[in-house]
Design an enzyme around this catalytic site. Structure first.
Site, PDB file in Angstrom:
ATOM      1  N   PHE A 148     -53.789   9.848  18.016  1.00 14.39           N
ATOM      2  CA  PHE A 148     -54.207  11.158  17.452  1.00 14.39           C
ATOM      3  C   PHE A 148     -54.454  12.210  18.503  1.00 14.39           C
ATOM      4  CE2 PHE A 148     -58.451   9.811  18.391  1.00 14.39           C
ATOM      5  CZ  PHE A 148     -59.557  10.937  18.190  1.00 14.39           C
ATOM      6  N   GLY A 165     -52.798  12.366  21.273  1.00 14.85           N
ATOM      7  CA  GLY A 165     -51.322  12.670  22.114  1.00 14.85           C
ATOM      8  C   GLY A 165     -50.863  13.970  21.577  1.00 14.85           C
ATOM      9  N   MET A 186     -47.893  14.428  20.047  1.00 18.21           N
ATOM     10  CA  MET A 186     -47.498  14.244  18.768  1.00 18.21           C
ATOM     11  C   MET A 186     -48.468  14.075  17.519  1.00 18.21           C
ATOM     12  SD  MET A 186     -44.344  14.895  18.182  1.00 18.21           S
ATOM     13  CE  MET A 186     -43.863  14.152  16.732  1.00 18.21           C
ATOM     14  N   THR A 219     -43.377   6.191  16.747  1.00 20.66           N
ATOM     15  CA  THR A 219     -43.174   5.560  18.144  1.00 20.66           C
ATOM     16  C   THR A 219     -41.859   4.941  18.146  1.00 20.66           C
ATOM     17  OG1 THR A 219     -45.830   5.356  17.895  1.00 20.66           O
ATOM     18  CG2 THR A 219     -44.474   4.256  19.740  1.00 20.66           C
ATOM     19  N   THR A 220     -41.162   5.025  19.430  1.00 19.61           N
ATOM     20  CA  THR A 220     -40.119   4.388  19.456  1.00 19.61           C
ATOM     21  C   THR A 220     -40.266   3.396  20.605  1.00 19.61           C
ATOM     22  OG1 THR A 220     -39.517   5.791  21.482  1.00 19.61           O
ATOM     23  CG2 THR A 220     -38.561   6.550  19.251  1.00 19.61           C
ATOM     24  N   PRO A 278     -36.609   6.579  14.097  1.00 19.91           N
ATOM     25  CA  PRO A 278     -36.313   7.061  15.423  1.00 19.91           C
ATOM     26  C   PRO A 278     -36.539   8.582  15.828  1.00 19.91           C
ATOM     27  CG  PRO A 278     -34.516   5.564  14.448  1.00 19.91           C
ATOM     28  CD  PRO A 278     -35.381   6.110  13.389  1.00 19.91           C
ATOM     29  N   ASN A 279     -36.473   9.184  14.721  1.00 16.20           N
ATOM     30  CA  ASN A 279     -36.659  10.849  14.940  1.00 16.20           C
ATOM     31  C   ASN A 279     -36.961  11.480  13.736  1.00 16.20           C
ATOM     32  OD1 ASN A 279     -36.295  13.784  15.431  1.00 16.20           O
ATOM     33  ND2 ASN A 279     -35.201  12.916  17.563  1.00 16.20           N
ATOM     34  N   HIS A 301     -34.888  14.150  27.543  1.00 21.51           N
ATOM     35  CA  HIS A 301     -36.230  14.072  27.230  1.00 21.51           C
ATOM     36  C   HIS A 301     -37.329  14.604  28.394  1.00 21.51           C
ATOM     37  CE1 HIS A 301     -34.803  11.928  23.741  1.00 21.51           C
ATOM     38  NE2 HIS A 301     -36.020  12.304  23.113  1.00 21.51           N
ATOM     39  N   LYS A 354     -41.573  10.637  28.925  1.00 24.24           N
ATOM     40  CA  LYS A 354     -41.297   9.694  27.869  1.00 24.24           C
ATOM     41  C   LYS A 354     -41.152   8.290  28.473  1.00 24.24           C
ATOM     42  CE  LYS A 354     -37.855   9.060  24.295  1.00 24.24           C
ATOM     43  NZ  LYS A 354     -38.793   8.746  23.185  1.00 24.24           N
TER      44      LYS A 354
END
Length: 259
Positions: free
Chosen positions: A9, A11, A13, A95-96, A121-122, A150, A154
């Site tokens: 939370f 971060g 995103m 999260t990838t 993935p997105n 990116h 990343k």
């Protein structure tokens, strides 16, 4: 009231997800997770001091929320998703970095626990459409390469979106002489190969999330590109996932499954 746990939370995103959940009628944040967060971080994001703060997924005990939204790091996401499912929460994973074996394991666990969920993935609509269009084009243009760009921080490469795009293309394109042995070389690659589809990863400051798929044929070429200039653009997809989480009867991969 739908209770939401936001993992990651603090971060970039995660902060967007917190703002989104707080704006939605009928939703509340009951818990958050971040290894280095403090009560001050709760206050900084306008969260109540009564919000349960976890520093590790192993601390979570029971269904402290209805939905677990995860935007953390590749090293933590598998354990986080396991914790969500084991505790009866619907995971929405942004999260990838999950590999095929981990995804298969999580799907099996979700089936055992009778919990649905989403691995996306997105969450950007433009990226979802890019993957859809690229899959369709692959029928006619089997020669293809992917470039994904990116931000410099990343952690994983290739991106989850680029890998998902390659997999969707591979499902649809005919057997092709450039990849007769179907060998994959992807671990931490900045330039890799998925079943004969080359993926190029760019990591530079100034970028957010961008992808282009280049198809080539005799005398012509087709390029499909999407650009995410702001992380807020991903929230439209997260909002859809939150509003439709009860429709998820199993753990599925790809936002397109609930659009």
């Amino acid at each position: 009231m739908t209770r939401v746990l936001v993992a990651g939370f603090t971060g970039s995103m995660g902060r967007q997800v917190v703002d989104l959940v707080r704006s939605l009628a009928g939703f509340e944040i009951s818990a958050v997770l971040d290894p280095s967060a403090s009560q001050d971080d709760l206050a900084a994001q306008g969260l109540s001091s009564q919000t349960t703060l976890y520093h590790d997924a192993v601390e979570v005990d029971g269904p402290v929320a209805d939905v677990w939204v995860d935007f953390t790091v590749p090293a933590a996401v598998f354990a986080n998703a396991q914790a969500a499912i084991n505790n009866g929460m619907v995971p929405i994973i942004g999260t990838t970095g999950l590999n095929d074996q981990q995804v298969a394991s999580l799907k099996e666990l979700a089936t055992q626990k009778r919990v649905g969920g989403l691995i996306a993935p997105n969450f950007g609509m433009s990226a979802v459409l890019l993957m859809k269009f690229a899959k369709e084009a692959a029928t006619y243009f089997p020669d293809v390469e992917i470039i994904e760009m990116h931000h410099a921080d990343k952690a994983d490469s290739p991106s989850g979106t680029a890998l998902a795009t390659a997999k969707m293309i591979d499902e649809n394109r005919p057997e092709h002489e450039s990849s007769p042995d179907k060998v994959s070389t992807l671990d931490h690659a900045r330039g890799g190969d998925y079943h004969g589809i080359h993926i190029h990863s760019v990591r530079l400051p100034g970028y957010v999330a961008h992808e282009q798929v280049l198809f080539g044929g005799p005398g012509e070429a087709l390029t499909i590109r999407q650009d995410s200039f702001d992380r807020h653009s991903f929230m439209s997809g997260v909002k859809v996932a939150l509003q439709k989480y009860q429709q998820l009867g199993s753990l599925v991969v790809g936002l397109e499954n609930i659009l």
